[in-house]
Write a protein that holds these residues in place. Structure first.
Motif, PDB file in Angstrom:
ATOM      1  N   CYS A  54       1.060  -1.153  -0.056  1.00 53.49           N
ATOM      2  CA  CYS A  54       0.110  -0.172   0.113  1.00 53.49           C
ATOM      3  C   CYS A  54       0.767   1.233  -0.082  1.00 53.49           C
ATOM      4  CB  CYS A  54      -0.811  -0.063   1.125  1.00 53.49           C
ATOM      5  SG  CYS A  54      -2.243  -1.237   1.132  1.00 53.49           S
ATOM      6  N   VAL A  55       1.939   1.309   0.820  1.00 48.34           N
ATOM      7  CA  VAL A  55       2.831   2.225   0.672  1.00 48.34           C
ATOM      8  C   VAL A  55       3.579   2.656  -0.485  1.00 48.34           C
ATOM      9  CG1 VAL A  55       4.898   3.380   1.751  1.00 48.34           C
ATOM     10  CG2 VAL A  55       3.089   2.402   3.160  1.00 48.34           C
ATOM     11  N   ALA A  56       4.091   1.524  -1.092  1.00 52.35           N
ATOM     12  CA  ALA A  56       4.579   1.403  -2.587  1.00 52.35           C
ATOM     13  C   ALA A  56       3.567   2.295  -3.654  1.00 52.35           C
ATOM     14  CB  ALA A  56       4.976   0.222  -3.112  1.00 52.35           C
ATOM     15  N   LEU A  57       2.452   2.152  -3.232  1.00 55.31           N
ATOM     16  CA  LEU A  57       1.589   2.726  -4.314  1.00 55.31           C
ATOM     17  C   LEU A  57       1.320   4.225  -4.282  1.00 55.31           C
ATOM     18  CD1 LEU A  57      -1.310   0.090  -4.019  1.00 55.31           C
ATOM     19  CD2 LEU A  57       0.079   0.484  -6.005  1.00 55.31           C
ATOM     20  N   THR A  58       1.514   4.659  -2.808  1.00 54.96           N
ATOM     21  CA  THR A  58       1.778   6.230  -2.652  1.00 54.96           C
ATOM     22  C   THR A  58       2.812   6.821  -2.871  1.00 54.96           C
ATOM     23  OG1 THR A  58       2.185   5.908  -0.393  1.00 54.96           O
ATOM     24  CG2 THR A  58      -0.313   5.659  -0.936  1.00 54.96           C
ATOM     25  N   VAL A  59       4.109   6.371  -3.136  1.00 57.81           N
ATOM     26  CA  VAL A  59       5.447   7.150  -3.011  1.00 57.81           C
ATOM     27  C   VAL A  59       5.460   7.629  -4.432  1.00 57.81           C
ATOM     28  CG1 VAL A  59       7.581   6.784  -3.212  1.00 57.81           C
ATOM     29  CG2 VAL A  59       6.337   5.808  -1.410  1.00 57.81           C
ATOM     30  N   ASN A  60       5.726   8.641  -4.593  1.00 54.42           N
ATOM     31  CA  ASN A  60       6.160   9.147  -5.941  1.00 54.42           C
ATOM     32  C   ASN A  60       7.348  10.116  -6.015  1.00 54.42           C
ATOM     33  OD1 ASN A  60       6.097  10.591  -8.146  1.00 54.42           O
ATOM     34  ND2 ASN A  60       4.222  11.702  -8.340  1.00 54.42           N
ATOM     35  N   ALA A  61       8.426   9.419  -6.311  1.00 56.05           N
ATOM     36  CA  ALA A  61       9.709  10.169  -6.444  1.00 56.05           C
ATOM     37  C   ALA A  61      10.276  10.686  -7.726  1.00 56.05           C
ATOM     38  CB  ALA A  61      10.651   9.187  -5.723  1.00 56.05           C
ATOM     39  N   VAL A  62       9.084  10.578  -8.819  1.00 59.43           N
ATOM     40  CA  VAL A  62       9.567  11.078 -10.087  1.00 59.43           C
ATOM     41  C   VAL A  62      10.019  12.301  -9.939  1.00 59.43           C
ATOM     42  CG1 VAL A  62       8.745  11.372 -12.645  1.00 59.43           C
ATOM     43  CG2 VAL A  62       7.832   9.405 -10.966  1.00 59.43           C
ATOM     44  N   LYS A  63      11.274  12.887 -10.576  1.00 56.86           N
ATOM     45  CA  LYS A  63      11.832  14.035 -10.726  1.00 56.86           C
ATOM     46  C   LYS A  63      11.574  14.543 -11.950  1.00 56.86           C
ATOM     47  CE  LYS A  63      15.236  12.590  -7.184  1.00 56.86           C
ATOM     48  NZ  LYS A  63      16.889  12.510  -6.878  1.00 56.86           N
ATOM     49  N   LEU A  64      10.759  15.637 -11.806  1.00 53.66           N
ATOM     50  CA  LEU A  64      10.369  16.444 -13.104  1.00 53.66           C
ATOM     51  C   LEU A  64      11.079  17.807 -13.161  1.00 53.66           C
ATOM     52  CD1 LEU A  64       6.688  15.573 -13.489  1.00 53.66           C
ATOM     53  CD2 LEU A  64       8.521  14.266 -14.676  1.00 53.66           C
ATOM     54  N   PRO A  65      11.568  18.177 -14.377  1.00 54.93           N
ATOM     55  CA  PRO A  65      12.431  19.279 -14.376  1.00 54.93           C
ATOM     56  C   PRO A  65      11.724  20.374 -14.039  1.00 54.93           C
ATOM     57  CG  PRO A  65      12.496  18.189 -16.475  1.00 54.93           C
ATOM     58  CD  PRO A  65      11.388  17.447 -15.421  1.00 54.93           C
ATOM     59  N   TRP A  66      10.317  20.659 -14.068  1.00 53.96           N
ATOM     60  CA  TRP A  66       9.769  21.714 -13.744  1.00 53.96           C
ATOM     61  C   TRP A  66       9.080  21.907 -12.086  1.00 53.96           C
ATOM     62  CZ3 TRP A  66       8.000  18.385 -17.255  1.00 53.96           C
ATOM     63  CH2 TRP A  66       7.117  17.507 -16.751  1.00 53.96           C
ATOM     64  N   GLU A  67       9.293  20.771 -11.534  1.00 53.22           N
ATOM     65  CA  GLU A  67       8.651  20.727 -10.198  1.00 53.22           C
ATOM     66  C   GLU A  67       9.709  21.091  -9.296  1.00 53.22           C
ATOM     67  OE1 GLU A  67       5.033  17.661 -10.503  1.00 53.22           O
ATOM     68  OE2 GLU A  67       6.696  16.751  -9.927  1.00 53.22           O
ATOM     69  N   ARG A  68       9.194  21.676  -8.216  1.00 49.13           N
ATOM     70  CA  ARG A  68      10.397  21.863  -7.189  1.00 49.13           C
ATOM     71  C   ARG A  68       9.730  21.263  -5.804  1.00 49.13           C
ATOM     72  NH1 ARG A  68      13.509  22.304 -10.669  1.00 49.13           N
ATOM     73  NH2 ARG A  68      13.982  24.230 -11.860  1.00 49.13           N
ATOM     74  N   ARG A  69      10.116  19.917  -5.616  1.00 47.22           N
ATOM     75  CA  ARG A  69       9.444  19.340  -4.484  1.00 47.22           C
ATOM     76  C   ARG A  69      10.407  18.873  -3.702  1.00 47.22           C
ATOM     77  NH1 ARG A  69       6.285  14.391  -6.283  1.00 47.22           N
ATOM     78  NH2 ARG A  69       7.956  14.200  -7.516  1.00 47.22           N
ATOM     79  N   SER A  70      11.505  19.586  -3.250  1.00 51.70           N
ATOM     80  CA  SER A  70      12.771  19.130  -2.679  1.00 51.70           C
ATOM     81  C   SER A  70      12.512  18.416  -1.364  1.00 51.70           C
ATOM     82  CB  SER A  70      13.668  20.543  -2.280  1.00 51.70           C
ATOM     83  OG  SER A  70      13.203  21.341  -1.500  1.00 51.70           O
ATOM     84  N   ARG A  71      11.461  18.833  -0.448  1.00 52.88           N
ATOM     85  CA  ARG A  71      11.296  18.152   0.747  1.00 52.88           C
ATOM     86  C   ARG A  71      10.518  16.819   0.346  1.00 52.88           C
ATOM     87  NH1 ARG A  71       7.577  21.417   4.251  1.00 52.88           N
ATOM     88  NH2 ARG A  71       7.488  19.660   5.548  1.00 52.88           N
ATOM     89  N   THR A  72       9.887  16.547  -0.613  1.00 54.35           N
ATOM     90  CA  THR A  72       9.075  15.166  -1.025  1.00 54.35           C
ATOM     91  C   THR A  72      10.292  14.263  -1.673  1.00 54.35           C
ATOM     92  OG1 THR A  72       7.117  16.527  -1.513  1.00 54.35           O
ATOM     93  CG2 THR A  72       7.415  14.259  -2.572  1.00 54.35           C
ATOM     94  N   LEU A  73      11.096  14.790  -2.337  1.00 49.08           N
ATOM     95  CA  LEU A  73      12.048  13.952  -2.805  1.00 49.08           C
ATOM     96  C   LEU A  73      13.201  13.507  -2.047  1.00 49.08           C
ATOM     97  CD1 LEU A  73      12.448  15.743  -6.183  1.00 49.08           C
ATOM     98  CD2 LEU A  73      11.331  13.728  -5.947  1.00 49.08           C
TER      99      LEU A  73
END
Length: 181
Positions: A54-73
């Motif tokens: 279930c946790v694996a279904l919720t993790v999104n670590a895709v690094k997209l060039p235009w997104e700034r999600r440093s804490r999430t990553l």
């Protein structure tokens, strides 16, 4: 994930995930009111496996060039370290998955890092498509990963493996020279 990586469902990891998901779906009760009882009656290891899925279904670590999600990553990186994620068993640098999507300079950097400076120099004057195909061949079996797929532990394991290979090669060379005498 398929929106970011064509064909991921056909990889070993994609197939394993689909099989695991289908297995849990077969076991789950169809009546939602029975769901908690089902989870509570699982043995500890099975319950932890279900929660991990279930946790694996919720993790999104895709690094997209235009997104700034440093804490999430950063959190995703910590999770990868905690579970000793090693993508070398699941991903290979191929023309369709990576090498055909990056610049010639990045292809050469990958070959330098994964194989050698000499190997990179040998393909440096090729056109991009040929260079990407040659790099795929050169990188096959090396365990090389681009930076976004690496974890510190996996990188240390690869370095230790390369050191062990170097020691074995040195011993083999020494044994050969002794045998030649």
């Amino acid at each position: 994930m398929a929106a970011h990586a064509d064909g991921i469902e056909d990889t070993a990891a994609g197939k394993a995930w689909a099989d695991r998901h289908a297995n849990w779906a077969r076991q789950m009760p169809r009546d939602v009111t029975s769901l908690w009882t089902f989870v509570a009656e699982l043995d500890h290891d099975s319950r932890m496996a279900l929660f991990a899925h279930c946790v694996a279904l919720t993790v999104n670590a895709v690094k997209l060039p235009w997104e700034r999600r440093s804490r999430t990553l950063a959190t995703a990186d910590k999770l990868a370290e905690a579970v000793s994620l090693d993508m070398t068993g699941y991903w290979r640098p191929t023309v369709p998955t990576y090498l055909g999507r990056i610049t010639k300079a990045h292809i050469l950097d990958a070959v330098r890092e994964g194989v050698s400076d000499e190997a990179a120099d040998q393909i440096a004057n090729m056109k991009k498509q040929g260079m990407a195909q040659a790099a795929e061949q050169l990188l096959a079996g090396t365990g090389w990963l681009p930076a976004p797929l690496r974890t510190t532990q996996a990188a240390q394991g690869s370095a230790e493996s390369l050191q062990a290979d170097a020691v074995t090669e040195a011993k083999d060379a020494e044994a050969y020279s002794v045998a030649a005498e």
